[in-house]
Scaffold this motif. Structure first.
Motif, mmCIF file in Angstrom:
data_model
loop_
_atom_site.group_PDB
_atom_site.id
_atom_site.type_symbol
_atom_site.label_atom_id
_atom_site.label_comp_id
_atom_site.label_asym_id
_atom_site.label_seq_id
_atom_site.Cartn_x
_atom_site.Cartn_y
_atom_site.Cartn_z
ATOM 1 N N ILE A 21 0.842 -1.194 0.000
ATOM 2 C CA ILE A 21 0.000 0.000 0.000
ATOM 3 C C ILE A 21 0.875 1.241 0.000
ATOM 4 C CG2 ILE A 21 -1.712 1.309 1.331
ATOM 5 C CD1 ILE A 21 -2.632 -1.523 2.373
ATOM 6 N N CYS A 22 1.908 1.236 0.842
ATOM 7 C CA CYS A 22 2.830 2.385 0.890
ATOM 8 C C CYS A 22 3.439 2.643 -0.474
ATOM 9 C CB CYS A 22 3.932 2.139 1.910
ATOM 10 S SG CYS A 22 3.382 2.112 3.618
ATOM 11 N N LYS A 23 3.937 1.607 -1.130
ATOM 12 C CA LYS A 23 4.561 1.761 -2.449
ATOM 13 C C LYS A 23 3.564 2.264 -3.477
ATOM 14 C CE LYS A 23 7.891 -1.888 -1.608
ATOM 15 N NZ LYS A 23 8.192 -3.306 -1.853
ATOM 16 N N THR A 24 2.369 1.694 -3.475
ATOM 17 C CA THR A 24 1.348 2.080 -4.456
ATOM 18 C C THR A 24 0.985 3.545 -4.312
ATOM 19 O OG1 THR A 24 0.442 -0.153 -4.512
ATOM 20 C CG2 THR A 24 -1.004 1.621 -5.264
ATOM 21 N N GLN A 26 2.672 5.990 -2.658
ATOM 22 C CA GLN A 26 3.796 6.916 -2.754
ATOM 23 C C GLN A 26 4.391 7.006 -4.158
ATOM 24 O OE1 GLN A 26 6.171 5.221 0.357
ATOM 25 N NE2 GLN A 26 5.205 6.460 1.946
ATOM 26 N N GLN A 27 4.294 5.939 -4.953
ATOM 27 C CA GLN A 27 4.963 5.915 -6.252
ATOM 28 C C GLN A 27 4.003 6.059 -7.427
ATOM 29 O OE1 GLN A 27 7.194 2.280 -6.255
ATOM 30 N NE2 GLN A 27 8.473 2.899 -4.547
ATOM 31 N N SER A 28 2.774 6.395 -7.158
ATOM 32 C CA SER A 28 1.786 6.446 -8.226
ATOM 33 C C SER A 28 0.979 7.737 -8.142
ATOM 34 C CB SER A 28 0.852 5.240 -8.080
ATOM 35 O OG SER A 28 -0.252 5.360 -8.918
ATOM 36 N N PRO A 29 0.566 8.254 -9.300
ATOM 37 C CA PRO A 29 -0.299 9.432 -9.282
ATOM 38 C C PRO A 29 -1.716 9.104 -8.832
ATOM 39 C CG PRO A 29 0.036 8.700 -11.544
ATOM 40 C CD PRO A 29 0.913 7.842 -10.661
ATOM 41 N N VAL A 30 -1.964 7.824 -8.546
ATOM 42 C CA VAL A 30 -3.295 7.375 -8.140
ATOM 43 C C VAL A 30 -3.838 8.177 -6.967
ATOM 44 C CG1 VAL A 30 -4.120 5.491 -6.649
ATOM 45 C CG2 VAL A 30 -3.622 5.042 -8.996
ATOM 46 N N CYS A 31 -2.997 8.486 -6.027
ATOM 47 C CA CYS A 31 -3.516 9.095 -4.803
ATOM 48 C C CYS A 31 -4.043 10.506 -5.023
ATOM 49 C CB CYS A 31 -2.507 9.007 -3.679
ATOM 50 S SG CYS A 31 -1.558 10.434 -3.345
ATOM 51 N N ARG A 32 -3.690 11.143 -6.108
ATOM 52 C CA ARG A 32 -4.202 12.494 -6.370
ATOM 53 C C ARG A 32 -5.684 12.486 -6.705
ATOM 54 N NH1 ARG A 32 0.244 12.673 -9.854
ATOM 55 N NH2 ARG A 32 2.086 13.036 -8.617
ATOM 56 N N SER A 33 -6.156 11.439 -7.380
ATOM 57 C CA SER A 33 -7.547 11.396 -7.813
ATOM 58 C C SER A 33 -8.418 10.459 -6.973
ATOM 59 C CB SER A 33 -7.619 10.949 -9.280
ATOM 60 O OG SER A 33 -7.036 9.665 -9.429
ATOM 61 N N LEU A 34 -7.817 9.639 -6.147
ATOM 62 C CA LEU A 34 -8.547 8.612 -5.405
ATOM 63 C C LEU A 34 -9.522 9.230 -4.405
ATOM 64 C CD1 LEU A 34 -8.454 5.532 -5.529
ATOM 65 C CD2 LEU A 34 -6.898 5.573 -3.596
ATOM 66 N N LYS A 35 -10.796 8.822 -4.517
ATOM 67 C CA LYS A 35 -11.828 9.302 -3.603
ATOM 68 C C LYS A 35 -12.338 8.199 -2.682
ATOM 69 C CE LYS A 35 -13.502 12.995 -6.551
ATOM 70 N NZ LYS A 35 -14.651 13.548 -7.273
ATOM 71 N N ARG A 36 -12.274 6.973 -3.150
ATOM 72 C CA ARG A 36 -12.785 5.839 -2.367
ATOM 73 C C ARG A 36 -11.723 4.734 -2.355
ATOM 74 N NH1 ARG A 36 -18.109 5.992 -1.278
ATOM 75 N NH2 ARG A 36 -18.325 3.742 -1.276
#
Length: 154
Positions: A21-24, A26-36
């Protein structure tokens, strides 16, 4: 990556661990758009919760069966309106209170069922901090259930 991804469900994924989870995150732009973000049954650690806290657009987070003890870093997720940490037996009450300070008016649903550190004093503080909570399951399997019923809290 998936820069437009708004929802990620990893519930009960047997091979996902806190480090993943930490790697995903921290290393991905996913967290900028993730709402759920659904992580029920995934053994999330304190480090994973800290990494998740960088997903500041989160509106829904499910950490059922978390191994984390400290939720305070989630205060950075000021848009959360629904948080589930049910069966989070290691969660400490101060972390719940600190996270709720960050959520303020956004949080509507909070589930801490099975978190033994959550007690009546915690419940009263959270309700003061988050006046718009309309559903809080903190009774079953917590110290609150031993101290009082849900009607007494509200």
């Amino acid at each position: 990556g998936c820069p437009l991804l708004e929802e990620l469900c990893l519930d009960w994924c047997q091979h996902v661990r806190g480090d993943d989870i930490c790697k995903t995150v921290q290393q991905s732009p996913v967290c900028r758009s993730l709402k759920r973000f659904h992580l029920s049954g995934v053994p999330t650690s304190d480090e994973a919760v800290k990494a998740i806290s960088s997903c500041t657009n989160l509106e829904y987070l499910h950490l059922g069966d978390t191994k984390a003890t400290d939720l305070s870093s989630l205060a950075a997720c000021t848009r959360i309106n629904e948080l589930h940490v049910c069966r989070g037996v290691y969660i400490q009450r101060e972390g719940v209170i600190m996270a709720c300070k960050g959520f303020g008016d956004s949080i509507r649903i909070l589930c801490c069922a099975g978190s033994m550190e959550v007690n009546k004093d915690t419940a009263l503080r959270v309700l003061d901090l988050c006046p718009r909570i309309n559903t809080w399951n903190c009774v079953r399997g917590t110290a609150v259930s031993q101290e009082c019923g849900a009607r007494e809290i509200r």
